[in-house]
Write a protein that holds these residues in place. Sequence first.
Motif, mmCIF file in Angstrom:
data_model
loop_
_atom_site.group_PDB
_atom_site.id
_atom_site.type_symbol
_atom_site.label_atom_id
_atom_site.label_comp_id
_atom_site.label_asym_id
_atom_site.label_seq_id
_atom_site.Cartn_x
_atom_site.Cartn_y
_atom_site.Cartn_z
ATOM 1 N N SER A 175 66.106 65.807 21.780
ATOM 2 C CA SER A 175 64.831 66.509 21.685
ATOM 3 C C SER A 175 64.808 67.248 20.371
ATOM 4 C CB SER A 175 64.693 67.504 22.843
ATOM 5 O OG SER A 175 65.546 68.602 22.615
ATOM 6 N N SER A 176 63.701 67.915 20.070
ATOM 7 C CA SER A 176 63.628 68.657 18.822
ATOM 8 C C SER A 176 64.485 69.908 18.878
ATOM 9 C CB SER A 176 62.171 69.011 18.515
ATOM 10 O OG SER A 176 61.629 69.797 19.561
ATOM 11 N N ASN A 177 65.109 70.177 20.019
ATOM 12 C CA ASN A 177 66.077 71.262 20.118
ATOM 13 C C ASN A 177 67.497 70.743 19.981
ATOM 14 O OD1 ASN A 177 64.298 73.428 20.528
ATOM 15 N ND2 ASN A 177 64.104 72.942 22.687
ATOM 16 N N ASP A 178 67.640 69.453 19.670
ATOM 17 C CA ASP A 178 68.942 68.803 19.731
ATOM 18 C C ASP A 178 68.925 67.622 18.762
ATOM 19 O OD1 ASP A 178 70.993 67.650 22.512
ATOM 20 O OD2 ASP A 178 71.177 67.273 20.369
ATOM 21 N N ILE A 179 69.519 67.779 17.578
ATOM 22 C CA ILE A 179 69.518 66.735 16.562
ATOM 23 C C ILE A 179 70.918 66.186 16.418
ATOM 24 C CG2 ILE A 179 68.999 66.181 14.155
ATOM 25 C CD1 ILE A 179 66.554 67.076 15.771
ATOM 26 N N THR A 180 71.074 64.865 16.477
ATOM 27 C CA THR A 180 72.385 64.238 16.330
ATOM 28 C C THR A 180 72.345 63.193 15.226
ATOM 29 O OG1 THR A 180 71.905 62.542 17.997
ATOM 30 C CG2 THR A 180 72.925 64.581 18.765
ATOM 31 N N PHE A 181 73.469 63.005 14.553
ATOM 32 C CA PHE A 181 73.581 61.956 13.543
ATOM 33 C C PHE A 181 75.049 61.597 13.371
ATOM 34 C CE2 PHE A 181 72.999 66.133 11.627
ATOM 35 C CZ PHE A 181 74.109 66.281 10.805
ATOM 36 N N ARG A 182 75.310 60.455 12.736
ATOM 37 C CA ARG A 182 76.674 59.980 12.526
ATOM 38 C C ARG A 182 76.913 59.851 11.034
ATOM 39 N NH1 ARG A 182 78.917 58.693 17.151
ATOM 40 N NH2 ARG A 182 80.615 57.508 16.215
#
Length: 207
Positions: free
Chosen positions: A3-10
């Motif tokens: 969500s826009s409260n939770d950003i993930t990336f690798r």
Amino acid sequence: MASSNDITFRLSRSRGSVPRARALLHAVLGGWGVGQEVLEEAEPVLSELVPDALRVPVPSDRRIGVRIARSAAEGLLRLEVGDAGGGRPEVREPGEDETGGRGLLLVAALAHRWGYGERAAGTGKTVFAELKAPGIVAEPATREVAAVMVRTGQTVRVRGEWRTVLGVRSDPYAAGGPAVVLELAEGPSLRVRAAEPLTLRTGECSG
């Protein structure tokens, strides 16, 4: 789903991933309207956690995962860095003549709380640090804007997930007419017609 409260990336296992992680942190926190004081604490914390994960011995093709999350109810910003390696992160107290080994000392000093646990995938571990961010706000409402109005640092919904925009450029569309190419924090770039509607957070619209 993020969500826009939770950003993930690798990130790839390379030295260039450290400045890239910092740039992504700036983009995400800027989009959330997080204050400079919190950013000045979060940046060195992430700058320690990412290199630690990169130094863990794992197969060369294994990337590290980074998650940035906010909790308006608790007034906390949470940073997580996961790797596929083993071992336990421990705070060391190096001697005066040692030049390294102080990373987790800094994390422990700046964080409200830190720790580690198994990764959700079951392989490796995730180290987390939570920072007090009393001014952090909850997820805002959204609205649709034309793709041409999206700007760097804003966040758009792409295939059901929120993605931070790292760059925007114009490009002719193959079938004719203007197009916009959005460089995203995670995944491939998004190329759409300039007039195509995209979902953007309220309060992040420009133009």
